[in-house]
Design a protein around this motif. Structure first.
Motif, PDB file in Angstrom:
ATOM      1  N   LEU A  55       0.828  -1.200   0.000  1.00 22.83           N
ATOM      2  CA  LEU A  55       0.000   0.000   0.000  1.00 22.83           C
ATOM      3  C   LEU A  55       0.868   1.258   0.000  1.00 22.83           C
ATOM      4  N   ASN A  56       1.881   1.284   0.860  1.00 22.06           N
ATOM      5  CA  ASN A  56       2.769   2.450   0.948  1.00 22.06           C
ATOM      6  C   ASN A  56       3.521   2.675  -0.361  1.00 22.06           C
ATOM      7  N   GLU A  57       4.019   1.602  -0.956  1.00 23.11           N
ATOM      8  CA  GLU A  57       4.760   1.718  -2.215  1.00 23.11           C
ATOM      9  C   GLU A  57       3.834   2.201  -3.334  1.00 23.11           C
ATOM     10  N   ALA A  58       2.627   1.642  -3.377  1.00 25.53           N
ATOM     11  CA  ALA A  58       1.663   2.053  -4.401  1.00 25.53           C
ATOM     12  C   ALA A  58       1.319   3.533  -4.241  1.00 25.53           C
ATOM     13  N   PHE A  59       1.096   3.972  -3.025  1.00 26.36           N
ATOM     14  CA  PHE A  59       0.750   5.373  -2.779  1.00 26.36           C
ATOM     15  C   PHE A  59       1.899   6.294  -3.166  1.00 26.36           C
ATOM     16  N   LYS A  60       3.094   5.942  -2.749  1.00 28.02           N
ATOM     17  CA  LYS A  60       4.269   6.769  -3.053  1.00 28.02           C
ATOM     18  C   LYS A  60       4.449   6.914  -4.568  1.00 28.02           C
ATOM     19  N   THR A  61       4.207   5.851  -5.292  1.00 29.19           N
ATOM     20  CA  THR A  61       4.364   5.862  -6.747  1.00 29.19           C
ATOM     21  C   THR A  61       3.253   6.657  -7.428  1.00 29.19           C
ATOM     22  N   LEU A  62       2.012   6.406  -7.041  1.00 31.72           N
ATOM     23  CA  LEU A  62       0.882   7.011  -7.752  1.00 31.72           C
ATOM     24  C   LEU A  62       0.673   8.481  -7.428  1.00 31.72           C
ATOM     25  N   LYS A  63       1.098   8.928  -6.254  1.00 36.63           N
ATOM     26  CA  LYS A  63       0.866  10.342  -5.919  1.00 36.63           C
ATOM     27  C   LYS A  63       1.846  11.264  -6.652  1.00 36.63           C
ATOM     28  N   ASP A  64       2.969  10.741  -7.084  1.00 39.35           N
ATOM     29  CA  ASP A  64       4.006  11.544  -7.736  1.00 39.35           C
ATOM     30  C   ASP A  64       3.900  11.384  -9.249  1.00 39.35           C
ATOM     31  N   PRO A  65       3.678  12.478  -9.991  1.00 39.61           N
ATOM     32  CA  PRO A  65       3.482  12.342 -11.443  1.00 39.61           C
ATOM     33  C   PRO A  65       4.685  11.747 -12.179  1.00 39.61           C
ATOM     34  N   VAL A  66       5.887  12.017 -11.715  1.00 40.07           N
ATOM     35  CA  VAL A  66       7.072  11.461 -12.380  1.00 40.07           C
ATOM     36  C   VAL A  66       7.154   9.961 -12.120  1.00 40.07           C
ATOM     37  N   ARG A  67       7.032   9.569 -10.865  1.00 40.73           N
ATOM     38  CA  ARG A  67       7.079   8.137 -10.543  1.00 40.73           C
ATOM     39  C   ARG A  67       5.949   7.385 -11.247  1.00 40.73           C
ATOM     40  N   ARG A  68       4.778   8.015 -11.288  1.00 41.45           N
ATOM     41  CA  ARG A  68       3.626   7.396 -11.938  1.00 41.45           C
ATOM     42  C   ARG A  68       3.914   7.163 -13.421  1.00 41.45           C
ATOM     43  N   ALA A  69       4.524   8.150 -14.076  1.00 39.76           N
ATOM     44  CA  ALA A  69       4.849   8.017 -15.499  1.00 39.76           C
ATOM     45  C   ALA A  69       5.850   6.890 -15.722  1.00 39.76           C
ATOM     46  N   PHE A  70       6.893   6.828 -14.899  1.00 42.89           N
ATOM     47  CA  PHE A  70       7.876   5.758 -15.027  1.00 42.89           C
ATOM     48  C   PHE A  70       7.222   4.396 -14.786  1.00 42.89           C
ATOM     49  N   TYR A  71       6.312   4.342 -13.825  1.00 45.40           N
ATOM     50  CA  TYR A  71       5.630   3.090 -13.513  1.00 45.40           C
ATOM     51  C   TYR A  71       4.731   2.649 -14.668  1.00 45.40           C
TER      52      TYR A  71
END
Length: 185
Positions: A55-71
């Motif tokens: 849950l923490n990893e998913a939140f950290k990734t999805l809340k950040d537009p750069v991380r979300r794009a890389f993901y």
């Protein structure tokens, strides 16, 4: 495979309602917190810990537009976090030459302790980083809509090049930030 989007019941999309995501994260955090199963057997405690970590990893990734794009790009089969990622080696030569020139200019300004020049360069690169992220976001949005399957590889490559530029510009800006901190302390 369960994705970060699945954790929150969201579609795989670049655009995310971050306030709604934060609210959902808080709710899920309360439900799955390991303290809620502190008296349970070891298997349940471990499962709760694994769920909280996911849950923490998913939140950290999805809340950040750069991380979300890389993901999202990774979900399309291109992992730019790998050192041997083909997309990194596939960056246009003109861009790589330009990055080398920028780094040399930055190194020169830092050697001269020219804070104003370093900050000016940082501002310019920040604008280019935003433009590259906007380009990647546009391509990722287009991939969401489906479109002709034969265009997908070209679109993924275009997104990977844009995010490759974001990565180079981010590293540049990290150097600028470090120099500013050093200069101002």
């Amino acid at each position: 495979m369960r994705t970060h989007f699945d954790v929150f019941g969201l579609p795989r999309a670049y655009d995310v309602d971050v306030p709604a995501l934060e609210k959902h994260y808080r709710e899920l955090s309360l439900q799955s917190h390991p303290d809620r199963v502190a008296q349970a057997d070891a298997r349940e405690r471990l499962k709760a810990l694994e769920n909280t970590t996911a849950l923490n990893e998913a939140f950290k990734t999805l809340k950040d537009p750069v991380r979300r794009a890389f993901y999202l790009l990774k979900l399309h089969g291109v992992d730019l976090d790998r050192e041997d990622a083909g997309a990194q080696k596939d960056m246009p030569l003109e861009f790589l030459e330009e990055v080398m020139e920028l780094r040399e200019a930055l190194d020169g300004a830092m050697e001269k302790k020219d804070l104003a020049r370093v900050q000016t360069m940082g501002g310019q690169v920040q604008g280019r980083r935003k433009a590259a992220l906007d380009e990647a976001a546009g391509v990722l949005r287009a991939l969401e809509g489906g479109g002709p399957a034969e265009e997908a590889p070209a679109q993924v490559r275009k997104a990977s090049h844009a995010l490759g530029r974001v990565r180079y510009f981010t590293r540049f800006l990290e150097q600028v930030d470090a120099f500013e901190e050093e200069s101002l302390s």
